[in-house]
Design a protein around this motif. Structure first.
Motif, PDB file in Angstrom:
ATOM      1  N   CYS A  32       0.777  -1.410  -0.182  1.00 61.97           N
ATOM      2  CA  CYS A  32      -0.308   0.011  -0.131  1.00 61.97           C
ATOM      3  C   CYS A  32       0.983   1.118  -0.173  1.00 61.97           C
ATOM      4  CB  CYS A  32      -0.776   0.426   0.818  1.00 61.97           C
ATOM      5  SG  CYS A  32       0.137   0.237   2.918  1.00 61.97           S
ATOM      6  N   HIS A  33       2.015   1.355  -0.083  1.00 63.21           N
ATOM      7  CA  HIS A  33       3.086   2.283   0.694  1.00 63.21           C
ATOM      8  C   HIS A  33       3.078   3.229   1.524  1.00 63.21           C
ATOM      9  CE1 HIS A  33       3.675   1.535  -3.272  1.00 63.21           C
ATOM     10  NE2 HIS A  33       2.506   1.337  -4.398  1.00 63.21           N
ATOM     11  N   SER A  34       2.339   2.884   2.603  1.00 58.10           N
ATOM     12  CA  SER A  34       2.826   3.502   3.727  1.00 58.10           C
ATOM     13  C   SER A  34       3.176   3.123   4.218  1.00 58.10           C
ATOM     14  CB  SER A  34       1.259   3.144   4.793  1.00 58.10           C
ATOM     15  OG  SER A  34       0.564   3.811   5.840  1.00 58.10           O
ATOM     16  N   ILE A  35       3.824   4.046   5.613  1.00 57.86           N
ATOM     17  CA  ILE A  35       4.913   3.838   6.456  1.00 57.86           C
ATOM     18  C   ILE A  35       4.747   2.185   7.008  1.00 57.86           C
ATOM     19  CG2 ILE A  35       5.866   5.690   6.100  1.00 57.86           C
ATOM     20  CD1 ILE A  35       4.823   6.484   9.253  1.00 57.86           C
ATOM     21  N   SER A  36       6.152   1.068   7.797  1.00 60.50           N
ATOM     22  CA  SER A  36       5.865   0.340   7.675  1.00 60.50           C
ATOM     23  C   SER A  36       7.367  -0.198   8.564  1.00 60.50           C
ATOM     24  CB  SER A  36       5.094  -1.359   7.509  1.00 60.50           C
ATOM     25  OG  SER A  36       5.698  -2.111   8.069  1.00 60.50           O
ATOM     26  N   ASP A  37       7.905  -0.767   9.744  1.00 58.87           N
ATOM     27  CA  ASP A  37       8.727  -1.044   9.958  1.00 58.87           C
ATOM     28  C   ASP A  37       9.253  -2.724   9.253  1.00 58.87           C
ATOM     29  OD1 ASP A  37       7.095  -2.425  12.015  1.00 58.87           O
ATOM     30  OD2 ASP A  37       8.359  -1.787  13.682  1.00 58.87           O
ATOM     31  N   SER A  38       8.790  -2.657   8.423  1.00 57.66           N
ATOM     32  CA  SER A  38       8.583  -4.139   7.887  1.00 57.66           C
ATOM     33  C   SER A  38       8.256  -4.114   6.905  1.00 57.66           C
ATOM     34  CB  SER A  38       7.782  -5.591   8.682  1.00 57.66           C
ATOM     35  OG  SER A  38       6.662  -4.933   8.811  1.00 57.66           O
ATOM     36  N   GLU A  39       8.102  -5.356   6.229  1.00 61.07           N
ATOM     37  CA  GLU A  39       7.899  -5.293   4.698  1.00 61.07           C
ATOM     38  C   GLU A  39       5.828  -4.406   4.168  1.00 61.07           C
ATOM     39  OE1 GLU A  39       8.277  -8.734   0.859  1.00 61.07           O
ATOM     40  OE2 GLU A  39      10.201  -8.595   2.146  1.00 61.07           O
ATOM     41  N   LEU A  40       5.737  -5.174   5.127  1.00 63.83           N
ATOM     42  CA  LEU A  40       3.878  -5.605   5.617  1.00 63.83           C
ATOM     43  C   LEU A  40       3.491  -4.110   6.378  1.00 63.83           C
ATOM     44  CD1 LEU A  40       1.787  -8.700   3.797  1.00 63.83           C
ATOM     45  CD2 LEU A  40       2.484  -6.546   3.019  1.00 63.83           C
ATOM     46  N   VAL A  56      -8.228   5.199  -1.470  1.00 69.12           N
ATOM     47  CA  VAL A  56      -6.995   5.603  -2.197  1.00 69.12           C
ATOM     48  C   VAL A  56      -7.065   6.813  -1.435  1.00 69.12           C
ATOM     49  CG1 VAL A  56      -5.758   6.070  -4.079  1.00 69.12           C
ATOM     50  CG2 VAL A  56      -7.457   3.991  -4.406  1.00 69.12           C
ATOM     51  N   VAL A  57      -6.052   7.092  -0.969  1.00 72.95           N
ATOM     52  CA  VAL A  57      -5.254   8.188  -0.091  1.00 72.95           C
ATOM     53  C   VAL A  57      -4.397   9.254  -0.464  1.00 72.95           C
ATOM     54  CG1 VAL A  57      -6.644   8.189   1.832  1.00 72.95           C
ATOM     55  CG2 VAL A  57      -4.268   6.994   1.498  1.00 72.95           C
ATOM     56  N   ILE A  66      -8.011   8.544   8.642  1.00 73.15           N
ATOM     57  CA  ILE A  66      -8.874   7.634   8.306  1.00 73.15           C
ATOM     58  C   ILE A  66      -9.404   6.400   9.295  1.00 73.15           C
ATOM     59  CG2 ILE A  66     -10.374   6.155   7.215  1.00 73.15           C
ATOM     60  CD1 ILE A  66      -9.307   8.135   4.896  1.00 73.15           C
ATOM     61  N   GLU A  67      -8.260   6.265   9.979  1.00 73.63           N
ATOM     62  CA  GLU A  67      -7.882   5.118  10.873  1.00 73.63           C
ATOM     63  C   GLU A  67      -8.610   5.759  12.278  1.00 73.63           C
ATOM     64  OE1 GLU A  67      -6.731   1.008  10.986  1.00 73.63           O
ATOM     65  OE2 GLU A  67      -7.981   2.660   8.690  1.00 73.63           O
ATOM     66  N   ARG A  68      -8.092   7.139  12.623  1.00 71.69           N
ATOM     67  CA  ARG A  68      -9.016   7.769  13.662  1.00 71.69           C
ATOM     68  C   ARG A  68     -10.403   7.990  13.854  1.00 71.69           C
ATOM     69  NH1 ARG A  68      -4.877  11.261  12.998  1.00 71.69           N
ATOM     70  NH2 ARG A  68      -6.004  13.063  11.909  1.00 71.69           N
ATOM     71  N   THR A  69     -11.100   7.434  12.815  1.00 68.46           N
ATOM     72  CA  THR A  69     -12.311   7.779  12.976  1.00 68.46           C
ATOM     73  C   THR A  69     -12.950   6.730  13.150  1.00 68.46           C
ATOM     74  OG1 THR A  69     -13.437   6.656   9.544  1.00 68.46           O
ATOM     75  CG2 THR A  69     -12.295   8.776  11.058  1.00 68.46           C
ATOM     76  N   GLY A  70     -12.548   4.843  13.158  1.00 70.43           N
ATOM     77  CA  GLY A  70     -12.881   3.703  13.347  1.00 70.43           C
ATOM     78  C   GLY A  70     -13.835   3.336  12.679  1.00 70.43           C
ATOM     79  N   GLN A  71     -14.316   4.092  11.081  1.00 70.15           N
ATOM     80  CA  GLN A  71     -15.531   3.859   9.671  1.00 70.15           C
ATOM     81  C   GLN A  71     -15.210   3.125   8.571  1.00 70.15           C
ATOM     82  OE1 GLN A  71     -18.652   4.515  10.904  1.00 70.15           O
ATOM     83  NE2 GLN A  71     -17.569   4.826  12.864  1.00 70.15           N
ATOM     84  N   PHE A  72     -13.143   3.193   8.595  1.00 73.82           N
ATOM     85  CA  PHE A  72     -13.213   2.186   8.031  1.00 73.82           C
ATOM     86  C   PHE A  72     -12.611   0.518   7.743  1.00 73.82           C
ATOM     87  CE2 PHE A  72      -9.887   0.977   4.463  1.00 73.82           C
ATOM     88  CZ  PHE A  72     -11.298   0.795   3.184  1.00 73.82           C
ATOM     89  N   PHE A  73     -12.712  -0.452   7.981  1.00 77.69           N
ATOM     90  CA  PHE A  73     -11.899  -1.355   8.098  1.00 77.69           C
ATOM     91  C   PHE A  73     -11.099  -2.345   6.547  1.00 77.69           C
ATOM     92  CE2 PHE A  73     -15.798  -0.332  10.521  1.00 77.69           C
ATOM     93  CZ  PHE A  73     -15.314  -0.636  11.888  1.00 77.69           C
ATOM     94  N   GLY A  74     -10.973  -1.670   5.354  1.00 84.16           N
ATOM     95  CA  GLY A  74     -10.692  -1.940   4.632  1.00 84.16           C
ATOM     96  C   GLY A  74      -8.833  -1.987   4.711  1.00 84.16           C
ATOM     97  N   LEU A  75      -8.699  -1.991   2.719  1.00 83.67           N
ATOM     98  CA  LEU A  75      -7.140  -1.823   3.094  1.00 83.67           C
ATOM     99  C   LEU A  75      -7.033  -0.088   2.285  1.00 83.67           C
ATOM    100  CD1 LEU A  75      -6.202  -5.146   1.232  1.00 83.67           C
ATOM    101  CD2 LEU A  75      -5.818  -4.405   4.192  1.00 83.67           C
ATOM    102  N   TYR A  76      -5.863   0.415   2.522  1.00 86.79           N
ATOM    103  CA  TYR A  76      -5.313   1.570   1.718  1.00 86.79           C
ATOM    104  C   TYR A  76      -4.404   1.582   0.668  1.00 86.79           C
ATOM    105  CZ  TYR A  76      -7.078   3.402   5.717  1.00 86.79           C
ATOM    106  OH  TYR A  76      -8.104   3.575   7.059  1.00 86.79           O
TER     107      TYR A  76
END
Length: 171
Positions: A32-40, A56-57, A66-76
């Motif tokens: 997804c190209h978000s930040i992480s400390d591992s590959e996923l 898509v963001v 969006i995560e702070r809203t607690g309303q979305f449970f899919g992927l980014y």
């Protein structure tokens, strides 16, 4: 910066080491190209997430908002920018091809566009939606409860949450 000069040298060294460690250990998620400390990233590797829906963001701050809203449970999918000819940013300068590849692989039922309500955001939505139309999936854009010209990261959680829940299909 002047504050650091008044601190003990050990405190300044801790800060310098923390910045160095962050630069060495923080990566971009290969999916997804978000930040992480591992590959996923933790979101892509979470088996409880809805893997059939991608939001898509523009940037990582939008994922956090969006995560702070607690309303979305899919992927980014983090584009890393939006199409802006005035700034010299074209479709090849952002992560559109990897999004198309994700959809092409199958298993995706909906792509939600959660880009800023600006001319550039709308241009990017339109460009990507044209590329994804051939896959026959649902394409939607978040509800326009967000003021035109506002950035997602500065939108309050209630408005942003309602925008995700009440998104509309792009036609």
């Amino acid at each position: 910066m002047l504050h650091l000069l008044r601190e003990e040298e050990k405190e300044a060294e801790k800060l310098a080491n923390a910045i160095s460690t962050m630069r060495k250990e923080i990566k971009y998620c290969r999916v997804c190209h978000s930040i992480s400390d591992s590959e996923l990233c933790p979101i892509c590797s979470n088996p409880k997430r809805d893997t059939s829906t991608i939001c898509v963001v523009e940037n990582i701050q939008d994922v956090m908002a969006i995560e702070r809203t607690g309303q979305f449970f899919g992927l980014y999918h983090v584009l890393g920018g939006i199409i802006s000819p005035m700034d010299g940013i074209g479709p090849s300068d952002i992560a559109i091809d990897s999004l198309i590849s994700r959809v092409e692989e199958g298993g995706i039922n909906e792509v939600i566009f959660a880009l800023a309500s600006t001319m550039e955001g709308d241009t990017t939505n339109f460009f990507i939606s044209r590329k994804l139309q051939k896959f026959g999936i649902k394409l939607s854009v978040i509800a326009r409860g967000i003021s035109v010209g506002d950035e997602l990261e500065y939108t309050d959680e209630v408005t942003l949450g309602r925008s995700i829940v009440n998104r509309t299909e792009m036609k």
